[in-house]
Design an enzyme around this catalytic site. Structure first.
Site, PDB file in Angstrom:
ATOM      1  N   ARG A  33       0.835  -1.196   0.000  1.00  0.00           N
ATOM      2  CA  ARG A  33       0.000   0.000   0.000  1.00  0.00           C
ATOM      3  C   ARG A  33       0.879   1.258   0.000  1.00  0.00           C
ATOM      4  NH1 ARG A  33      -5.226   1.788  -0.753  1.00  0.00           N
ATOM      5  NH2 ARG A  33      -6.079   2.927   0.990  1.00  0.00           N
TER       6      ARG A  33
ATOM      7  N   THR B  43      -9.149   0.727  -8.952  1.00  0.00           N
ATOM      8  CA  THR B  43      -8.667  -0.515  -8.391  1.00  0.00           C
ATOM      9  C   THR B  43      -8.922  -1.683  -9.345  1.00  0.00           C
ATOM     10  OG1 THR B  43      -9.285   0.396  -6.299  1.00  0.00           O
ATOM     11  CG2 THR B  43      -8.990  -1.989  -6.347  1.00  0.00           C
TER      12      THR B  43
ATOM     13  N   SER C 193      -7.749   1.228   3.828  1.00  0.00           N
ATOM     14  CA  SER C 193      -8.273   0.713   2.560  1.00  0.00           C
ATOM     15  C   SER C 193      -9.504  -0.160   2.813  1.00  0.00           C
ATOM     16  CB  SER C 193      -7.184  -0.132   1.903  1.00  0.00           C
ATOM     17  OG  SER C 193      -7.677  -0.789   0.766  1.00  0.00           O
ATOM     18  N   SER C 194     -10.255  -0.395   1.748  1.00  0.00           N
ATOM     19  CA  SER C 194     -11.348  -1.382   1.807  1.00  0.00           C
ATOM     20  C   SER C 194     -11.008  -2.608   0.969  1.00  0.00           C
ATOM     21  CB  SER C 194     -12.647  -0.786   1.261  1.00  0.00           C
ATOM     22  OG  SER C 194     -13.005   0.339   1.994  1.00  0.00           O
TER      23      SER C 194
ATOM     24  N   GLY D 255     -13.916  -1.296  -6.399  1.00  0.00           N
ATOM     25  CA  GLY D 255     -15.228  -0.724  -6.051  1.00  0.00           C
ATOM     26  C   GLY D 255     -15.235   0.100  -4.778  1.00  0.00           C
ATOM     27  N   GLY D 256     -14.047   0.550  -4.307  1.00  0.00           N
ATOM     28  CA  GLY D 256     -14.009   1.423  -3.127  1.00  0.00           C
ATOM     29  C   GLY D 256     -14.723   0.757  -1.964  1.00  0.00           C
TER      30      GLY D 256
ATOM     31  N   ASN E 269      -6.373   4.204  -6.661  1.00  0.00           N
ATOM     32  CA  ASN E 269      -7.548   4.743  -5.975  1.00  0.00           C
ATOM     33  C   ASN E 269      -8.605   5.089  -7.016  1.00  0.00           C
ATOM     34  OD1 ASN E 269      -9.221   5.338  -3.904  1.00  0.00           O
ATOM     35  ND2 ASN E 269      -8.465   7.404  -3.570  1.00  0.00           N
TER      36      ASN E 269
ATOM     37  N   ASP F 200      -7.900   8.435   0.731  1.00  0.00           N
ATOM     38  CA  ASP F 200      -8.420   7.369   1.597  1.00  0.00           C
ATOM     39  C   ASP F 200      -8.199   7.661   3.083  1.00  0.00           C
ATOM     40  OD1 ASP F 200      -9.673   5.655  -0.166  1.00  0.00           O
ATOM     41  OD2 ASP F 200      -7.968   4.325  -0.427  1.00  0.00           O
TER      42      ASP F 200
HETATM   43  O1  DON Z   1      -8.104   1.213  -0.934  1.00  0.00           O
HETATM   44  C1  DON Z   1      -9.273   1.493  -1.151  1.00  0.00           C
HETATM   45  O2  DON Z   1     -10.189   1.086  -0.481  1.00  0.00           O
HETATM   46  C2  DON Z   1      -9.595   2.346  -2.356  1.00  0.00           C
HETATM   47  N1  DON Z   1      -8.451   3.145  -2.696  1.00  0.00           N
HETATM   48  C3  DON Z   1     -10.032   1.474  -3.475  1.00  0.00           C
HETATM   49  C4  DON Z   1     -10.451   2.245  -4.692  1.00  0.00           C
HETATM   50  C5  DON Z   1     -11.267   1.485  -5.646  1.00  0.00           C
HETATM   51  O3  DON Z   1     -11.618   0.353  -5.438  1.00  0.00           O
HETATM   52  C6  DON Z   1     -11.664   2.209  -6.865  1.00  0.00           C
HETATM   53  N2  DON Z   1     -12.273   1.326  -7.812  1.00  0.00           N
HETATM   54  N3  DON Z   1     -13.367   1.271  -8.164  1.00  0.00           N
END
Ligand code: DON
Length: 572
Positions: free
Chosen positions: A108, A381, A452-453, A473-474, A401, A423
């Protein structure tokens, strides 16, 4: 079942403070989703692009193991999927060796040495949301290149030059642009040129079917293959990167690059029925939140309630609401704050947390606060899945991100830079681009990793490897992984169906359920509304893009490549 696919474009409302949001879709019908995924006897790679899955398999066929294939796939995604594949970002990997040893790995990004808690606040203490999303100040110190070298040193088998050679060729010879990719280049052109001027390879002049060659990236990769991580963190590539960053308002220096280390971490492990789930711990919230939700719903007869039935949606929503509330308070980088993982996952705590749940009515999120724990312990992501012929398994999620990260493109080196700093919790109670809020545990500090998620996850059944999966998907990552496991385990779907079927999501705040566009009839939605559930009707994005592999009872592998994207399973 007819299945409309919604090509999604991660649009950040980066200029719009009060509208933190997830994704906005462009509707574009593509052929029906396959009813069963690719079946292979020996080995498989499933990733966001066919070219990347192919390169992963090519490395396996050359005698490489799943970890060599991980490196090749990760780097190939940086070439063919600049949307999220990266050299300028970071990620997480969960693995299980052929001998059943499990582990997890953190590459990360980190906050720069000169970062500070209030760096995104103005003189009045107001959060300047754009600054953590676009341009130099949004960039965290990248971890991907350190990540691949560390994985190689500990678990790899082929020489790095052999692993990187097909990737370098791919960058040099080019790849063919897909429909969704061309649409995205159109969509992002104005922001790309606003941030970079015309010094960017990816312009709206690129059409579907065109071949894109990235010679700068080929050169960068060649230097990395030759000089190792030194090239990126201390040598030529690093010098060029830092000088670019400086010109673009970043506070990252050579000291930041030299100080970067990727870390091996204890995975989060918990049981659900006869499954053992192995997932990512801090600085990702993925494993802990997934574990909390699964343990909260475990006592209920989900399969009896029925897939995507009102009761099923209520149960998951209420467990998600409670787990995401805990996330906002307790989760952060465990190198900086103590995260009470065991308490958060304890059955006593979680059953208490669900005591006020009833199928009669929604629990409004304003009535749910992060739980009170007894501190019984010291505290866009992309995802790809790999299983090799020996049985080594990799689940890896990697990101910039947002789509194309900070939008800053290092032309000379051929890659985008992340905007992972978003984040962090820039100010208590202020939502990030995924609507997630946080506090002290996820406050900015020099060298800290932002929460992070990402939830790369492996599942064992009766002590054997059963599934590897994950998704972008955040904030919706965790709930997409959850539903995919449940689809196969509770509802007996095959891997591909488990990936295909429509998903929904709740994350405590905002207090609303989002549904994918198809598969949730109006009568179902009405019945939930009558019980007090708030439905997000304005936006019906696609949720996640899961890439998974299932080990079937006969030992063959079934791929689940998400038809929501250009994702592809390749195996043999
Ligand atoms: O680490 C995280 O949770 C976010 N930076 C992830 C971002 C993400 O999944 C964007 N994609 N759709």
């Amino acid at each position: 079942m007819k299945y409309s696919i919604y090509l999604f474009v991660l649009i950040l409302f980066w200029s719009c403070k009060e509208a933190p949001t997830i994704e906005q879709e462009q509707h574009s019908e593509i052929p029906e989703a396959p009813k069963i995924g690719l079946i292979a006897d020996h080995a498989m790679v499933v990733s966001a692009r066919e070219e990347a899955s192919k390169i992963g398999v090519e490395i396996l066929k050359k005698g490489g193991n799943a970890f060599d294939a991980m490196i090749a796939t990760e780097m190939a995604l940086a070439v063919v999927y600049p949307y999220a594949g990266n050299l300028g970002g970071g990620g997480f990997m969960v693995y299980r060796t052929q001998y059943g040893e499990i582990g997890s790995f953190d590459y990360r990004e980190k906050a720069p040495l000169k970062a500070h808690r209030d760096m995104y606040l103005d003189e009045d203490g107001d959060y300047q949301s754009d600054r953590s999303k676009v341009g130099g100040l949004a960039v965290g110190v990248p971890g991907t290149v350190a990540g691949i070298f560390e994985v190689h040193q500990k678990l790899g088998s082929l020489p790095m030059e052999v692993i990187l050679q097909p990737v370098i060729e791919l960058a040099r010879n080019g790849y063919v642009v897909t429909v969704s990719q061309a649409e995205r280049f159109q969509q992002y052109d104005s922001i790309f040129t606003k941030v970079n001027g015309t010094q960017i390879l990816y312009r709206n002049t690129i059409k579907k079917g065109d071949t894109v060659r990235n010679l700068q990236l080929a050169n960068t990769l060649e230097k990395i293959a030759l000089q190792g991580r030194y090239a990126f963190y201390e040598g030529d590539v690093g010098e060029a990167l830092v000088s670019f960053l400086k010109k673009n308002g970043s506070i990252i220096t050579m000291d930041d690059l030299a100080a970067y280390e990727a870390e091996w971490r204890e995975p989060v492990v918990f049981e659900y029925d006869d499954l053992r789930i192995i997932s990512m711990g801090p600085p990702s919230s993925g494993g802990v939140v997934l574990g909390q939700i699964m343990k909260m719903i475990e006592p209920y007869p989900l399969s009896k309630h029925g897939h995507n039935s009102a009761k099923y949606i209520q149960l998951l929503t209420e467990a998600e609401r409670r787990a995401y509330a805990d996330r906002s308070k307790f989760l952060g980088d465990s190198d900086f704050v103590s995260v009470p993982i065991d308490s958060l996952l304890s059955e006593r705590y979680l059953s208490k947390r669900m005591e006020d749940f009833s199928f009669d009515a929604a629990t409004p999120s304003e009535e749910i606060q992060p739980g009170s724990l007894q501190w019984i312990e010291s505290t866009e992501t992309t995802h790809y899945s790999i299983i090799d012929s020996l049985g080594n398994a990799v689940a890896a999620t990697t990101t910039l991100n947002a789509a194309y990260g900070s939008k800053l493109y290092v032309s000379e080196l051929g890659f985008f830079l992340n905007n992972e700093m978003d984040d962090f919790s820039a100010k208590p109670g202020e939502p990030n681009m995924f609507g997630l809020i946080g506090g002290e545990a996820n406050a900015i500090a020099p060298q800290k990793r932002m929460l992070s998620s990402m939830t790369p996850t492996l599942v064992e059944k009766r002590d054997s490897l059963w599934m590897t999966l994950g998704t972008p998907g955040g904030s919706t990552i965790i709930t997409s992984v959850l539903q995919t496991i449940l689809n196969v385990h509770e509802f007996n779907m095959n891997m591909q169906q488990g990936v295909n079927v429509p998903r929904f999501h709740h994350q405590w705040l905002p207090d609303e359920i989002i549904f994918e566009p198809e598969g949730f009839p109006q009568t179902l939605i009405d019945s939930l509304q009558k019980k007090g559930y708030i439905i997000q009707a304005k936006q019906t994005p696609i949720i996640g893009k899961v890439d998974a592999i299932l080990v079937r009872d006969d030992g063959t592998l079934e791929g689940g490549a998400d038809p929501r994207g250009d994702d592809a399973a390749i195996g043999y």
